[in-house]
Design a protein around this motif. Structure first.
Motif, PDB file in Angstrom:
ATOM      1  N   LYS A   1       0.998  -1.093  -0.077  1.00 30.76           N
ATOM      2  CA  LYS A   1      -0.127   0.020   0.000  1.00 30.76           C
ATOM      3  C   LYS A   1       0.773   1.128  -0.092  1.00 30.76           C
ATOM      4  O   LYS A   1       1.847   1.381   0.557  1.00 30.76           O
ATOM      5  N   ILE A   2       0.534   1.997  -0.880  1.00 28.44           N
ATOM      6  CA  ILE A   2       1.432   3.303  -0.919  1.00 28.44           C
ATOM      7  C   ILE A   2       0.268   4.656  -0.618  1.00 28.44           C
ATOM      8  O   ILE A   2      -0.916   4.623  -1.353  1.00 28.44           O
ATOM      9  N   SER A   3       0.579   5.451   0.072  1.00 26.26           N
ATOM     10  CA  SER A   3      -0.098   6.787   0.321  1.00 26.26           C
ATOM     11  C   SER A   3       0.827   7.823  -0.015  1.00 26.26           C
ATOM     12  O   SER A   3       1.850   8.214   0.310  1.00 26.26           O
ATOM     13  N   ARG A   4       0.195   8.706  -0.941  1.00 27.25           N
ATOM     14  CA  ARG A   4       1.047   9.849  -1.775  1.00 27.25           C
ATOM     15  C   ARG A   4       0.146  11.053  -1.837  1.00 27.25           C
ATOM     16  O   ARG A   4      -1.077  10.794  -2.100  1.00 27.25           O
ATOM     17  N   PRO A   5       0.643  12.282  -1.635  1.00 26.15           N
ATOM     18  CA  PRO A   5      -0.235  13.496  -2.028  1.00 26.15           C
ATOM     19  C   PRO A   5      -0.319  13.645  -3.392  1.00 26.15           C
ATOM     20  O   PRO A   5       0.626  13.128  -4.299  1.00 26.15           O
ATOM     21  N   ALA A   6      -1.766  13.908  -3.731  1.00 27.93           N
ATOM     22  CA  ALA A   6      -1.739  13.962  -5.089  1.00 27.93           C
ATOM     23  C   ALA A   6      -3.116  15.228  -5.434  1.00 27.93           C
ATOM     24  O   ALA A   6      -3.535  15.595  -4.488  1.00 27.93           O
ATOM     25  N   SER A   7      -2.957  15.619  -6.731  1.00 28.16           N
ATOM     26  CA  SER A   7      -3.881  16.568  -7.118  1.00 28.16           C
ATOM     27  C   SER A   7      -4.729  15.829  -8.204  1.00 28.16           C
ATOM     28  O   SER A   7      -4.324  14.991  -9.165  1.00 28.16           O
ATOM     29  N   ILE A   8      -6.103  16.231  -8.082  1.00 22.78           N
ATOM     30  CA  ILE A   8      -7.049  15.602  -9.038  1.00 22.78           C
ATOM     31  C   ILE A   8      -7.050  16.286 -10.354  1.00 22.78           C
ATOM     32  O   ILE A   8      -7.332  17.303 -10.270  1.00 22.78           O
ATOM     33  N   VAL A   9      -7.211  15.698 -11.363  1.00 24.46           N
ATOM     34  CA  VAL A   9      -7.343  16.349 -12.751  1.00 24.46           C
ATOM     35  C   VAL A   9      -8.031  15.646 -13.592  1.00 24.46           C
ATOM     36  O   VAL A   9      -8.266  14.469 -13.864  1.00 24.46           O
ATOM     37  N   ARG A  10      -9.277  16.445 -14.098  1.00 28.24           N
ATOM     38  CA  ARG A  10     -10.542  15.960 -14.787  1.00 28.24           C
ATOM     39  C   ARG A  10     -10.317  16.538 -16.174  1.00 28.24           C
ATOM     40  O   ARG A  10     -10.246  17.606 -16.299  1.00 28.24           O
ATOM     41  N   GLN A  11     -10.173  15.542 -17.063  1.00 24.33           N
ATOM     42  CA  GLN A  11     -10.209  16.052 -18.727  1.00 24.33           C
ATOM     43  C   GLN A  11     -11.308  15.115 -19.242  1.00 24.33           C
ATOM     44  O   GLN A  11     -11.083  14.108 -19.731  1.00 24.33           O
ATOM     45  N   GLY A  12     -12.408  15.825 -19.436  1.00 23.73           N
ATOM     46  CA  GLY A  12     -13.507  15.315 -19.871  1.00 23.73           C
ATOM     47  C   GLY A  12     -14.154  14.010 -19.018  1.00 23.73           C
ATOM     48  O   GLY A  12     -14.207  14.205 -17.811  1.00 23.73           O
ATOM     49  N   GLU A  13     -14.133  12.760 -19.417  1.00 21.19           N
ATOM     50  CA  GLU A  13     -14.437  11.738 -18.967  1.00 21.19           C
ATOM     51  C   GLU A  13     -13.208  10.964 -18.178  1.00 21.19           C
ATOM     52  O   GLU A  13     -13.150  10.013 -17.454  1.00 21.19           O
ATOM     53  N   LEU A  14     -12.130  11.807 -18.366  1.00 21.97           N
ATOM     54  CA  LEU A  14     -10.859  11.026 -17.957  1.00 21.97           C
ATOM     55  C   LEU A  14     -10.364  11.441 -16.766  1.00 21.97           C
ATOM     56  O   LEU A  14     -10.509  12.815 -16.468  1.00 21.97           O
ATOM     57  N   THR A  15     -10.096  10.815 -15.606  1.00 20.19           N
ATOM     58  CA  THR A  15      -9.547  11.299 -14.489  1.00 20.19           C
ATOM     59  C   THR A  15      -8.374  10.867 -14.125  1.00 20.19           C
ATOM     60  O   THR A  15      -7.675   9.606 -14.351  1.00 20.19           O
ATOM     61  N   LEU A  16      -7.538  11.890 -13.912  1.00 17.92           N
ATOM     62  CA  LEU A  16      -5.896  11.889 -13.748  1.00 17.92           C
ATOM     63  C   LEU A  16      -5.547  12.060 -12.250  1.00 17.92           C
ATOM     64  O   LEU A  16      -6.343  12.809 -11.663  1.00 17.92           O
ATOM     65  N   TYR A  17      -4.632  11.471 -11.706  1.00 17.84           N
ATOM     66  CA  TYR A  17      -4.085  12.016 -10.390  1.00 17.84           C
ATOM     67  C   TYR A  17      -2.552  12.222 -10.704  1.00 17.84           C
ATOM     68  O   TYR A  17      -1.705  11.670 -11.221  1.00 17.84           O
ATOM     69  N   ALA A  18      -2.422  13.530 -10.412  1.00 16.75           N
ATOM     70  CA  ALA A  18      -0.762  13.996 -10.574  1.00 16.75           C
ATOM     71  C   ALA A  18       0.037  13.898  -9.206  1.00 16.75           C
ATOM     72  O   ALA A  18      -0.640  14.672  -8.062  1.00 16.75           O
ATOM     73  N   THR A  19       1.022  13.067  -9.158  1.00 16.32           N
ATOM     74  CA  THR A  19       1.581  12.814  -7.891  1.00 16.32           C
ATOM     75  C   THR A  19       3.006  12.533  -8.226  1.00 16.32           C
ATOM     76  O   THR A  19       3.576  12.774  -9.537  1.00 16.32           O
ATOM     77  N   SER A  20       3.745  11.974  -7.324  1.00 13.22           N
ATOM     78  CA  SER A  20       5.209  11.809  -7.664  1.00 13.22           C
ATOM     79  C   SER A  20       5.428  10.258  -6.691  1.00 13.22           C
ATOM     80  O   SER A  20       4.776   9.895  -5.887  1.00 13.22           O
ATOM     81  N   LEU A  21       6.407   9.590  -7.352  1.00 19.37           N
ATOM     82  CA  LEU A  21       6.419   8.188  -6.681  1.00 19.37           C
ATOM     83  C   LEU A  21       7.919   8.062  -6.492  1.00 19.37           C
ATOM     84  O   LEU A  21       8.844   8.633  -7.146  1.00 19.37           O
ATOM     85  N   LYS A  22       8.551   7.293  -5.515  1.00 23.27           N
ATOM     86  CA  LYS A  22       9.735   6.883  -5.474  1.00 23.27           C
ATOM     87  C   LYS A  22      10.284   5.616  -6.305  1.00 23.27           C
ATOM     88  O   LYS A  22       9.342   4.971  -6.586  1.00 23.27           O
ATOM     89  N   VAL A  23      11.467   5.504  -6.430  1.00 22.57           N
ATOM     90  CA  VAL A  23      11.820   4.515  -7.510  1.00 22.57           C
ATOM     91  C   VAL A  23      11.744   3.270  -6.581  1.00 22.57           C
ATOM     92  O   VAL A  23      11.192   2.062  -7.202  1.00 22.57           O
TER      93      VAL A  23
END
Length: 375
Positions: A4-26
């Motif tokens: 399980k990973i918990s990360r800060p993220a911003s939600i981005v909606r483009q029409g019906e597409l939902t994106l989460y802008a975040t970062s991940l560690k290697v």
């Protein structure tokens, strides 16, 4: 590792597409079953992969850069990796975080960024400090596999080029998916090609030729993502010639089923090679040979259809007449020596190929082959 990973993220909606802008560690990328790369398999017609082959040299170059940057702390990799899942991800709007349960949503599909991920993994193997290196990531949720393939195509044709052979395969698969699966909105130039279905039709020709062990093109065509050492021409070039010269309105073979068209086209090439030979090295099996005889085939088929017979034993004598009727600078086109590597055919440009084709069409009109009728 925790799945399980918990990360800060911003939600981005483009029409019906939902994106989460975040970062991940290697280190997140190394979690078991975290991601997969859907590589296109040229030999599996049921395969759903769409990614190009990994270029390990390109990944290693990035890895070396990242490792070197650990000492100076100036390694810089700002471009976002694009991951996708056909499932949902828990998002907490109160603290703007996402929680990723890999056991439930994994593996993520890598839509864009496989070389960056592989390079980072290679770097982490060399220097454990890279495990804490963070990369920007956009995660698309509830995106079907075919939609993921479409987004790969869009990203790699609007921003940077994808290998043409892979692109042709994706176009063909999208054509097959029309009226069967939900396809996201595509750029007009992609949509037009998918609707016309020419890539799909041309690939059927090429696949038939390359897999027909009774034909002269058996295993001579390098398919997308296929490292074929025996190949003499690539799928991209052959498909392009078939689309341009064979899949045309005045091709009389369109009255037949696609299977019969492929067999007739293969017989045409059998007759050509019966006359000119198949021994290597020969330019006949390279671009110039493909271009000339694809260009000539429709006039030839228009003559042949009046005979009503598409057997090799009928095609070959008609071709022989054409070659015998040739005059001028390119009269040798019907002889093996003309096609030997380093010979005259090796140095043909598009203008010369057009001239030869014109002369062959003239010679075709002079021929007069009549099919014998048993009484």
């Amino acid at each position: 590792m925790d799945n399980k990973i918990s990360r800060p993220a911003s939600i981005v909606r483009q029409g019906e597409l939902t994106l989460y802008a975040t970062s991940l560690k290697v280190s997140d990328l190394l979690i078991s079953n975290f991601y997969s790369v859907e590589i296109l398999d040229p030999d599996d017609q049921t395969d759903k992969g769409y990614q190009r082959l990994l270029n390990k040299a390109r990944a290693k170059k990035l890895a070396d850069y990242i490792v070197t940057g650990q000492e100076t702390k100036d390694a810089f990799l700002p471009t976002s990796v694009f991951l996708a899942t056909d499932k949902d991800i828990d998002f907490n709007p109160l603290n703007n975080t996402i929680e990723i349960n890999i056991d439930k949503v994994g593996p993520f599909s890598v839509v864009d960024g496989q070389h960056r991920i592989e390079g980072l993994k290679m770097a982490a193997d060399k220097d454990k400090r890279v495990l804490d290196f963070e990369i920007p990531v956009n995660i698309a949720t509830n995106l079907s596999k075919i939609a993921q393939m479409c987004h790969f195509l869009i990203v790699n044709t609007t921003q940077k080029s994808v290998e043409k052979g892979v692109e042709q395969r994706i176009y063909a698969r999208l054509t097959n998916a029309l009226e069967i699966e939900d396809i996201p909105n595509l750029p007009r130039w992609i949509s037009n090609s998918v609707q016309k279905g020419e890539d799909e039709k041309a690939l059927q020709y090429v696949d038939f030729l390359n897999k027909n062990n009774d034909g002269p093109w058996y295993n001579r065509i390098e398919m997308a993502n296929d490292d074929n050492k025996n190949a003499t021409v690539n799928q991209k070039s052959f498909v392009k010639s078939i689309k341009r010269y064979v899949l045309v309105a005045n091709n009389p073979l369109t009255i037949y089923s696609s299977d019969k068209q492929h067999k007739i086209f293969s017989n045409y090439w059998k007759a050509i090679t019966n006359i000119l030979g198949t021994n290597e090295p020969s330019v006949l099996f390279k671009y110039n040979g493909v271009e000339l005889f694809c260009k000539f085939c429709v006039p030839f088929f228009n003559k042949l259809i009046n005979i009503g017979d598409f057997k090799v034993t009928t095609i070959e004598p008609l071709l022989t007449q054409v070659f015998d009727n040739m005059e001028g600078d390119y009269a040798g086109v019907g002889h093996t020596e003309f096609w030997v590597k380093g010979g005259k055919a090796s140095f043909l440009n598009s203008g010369a190929i057009n001239v030869i084709n014109t002369e062959m069409v003239k010679a075709l009109h002079q021929s007069n082959l009549v099919k014998d009728i048993d009484i």
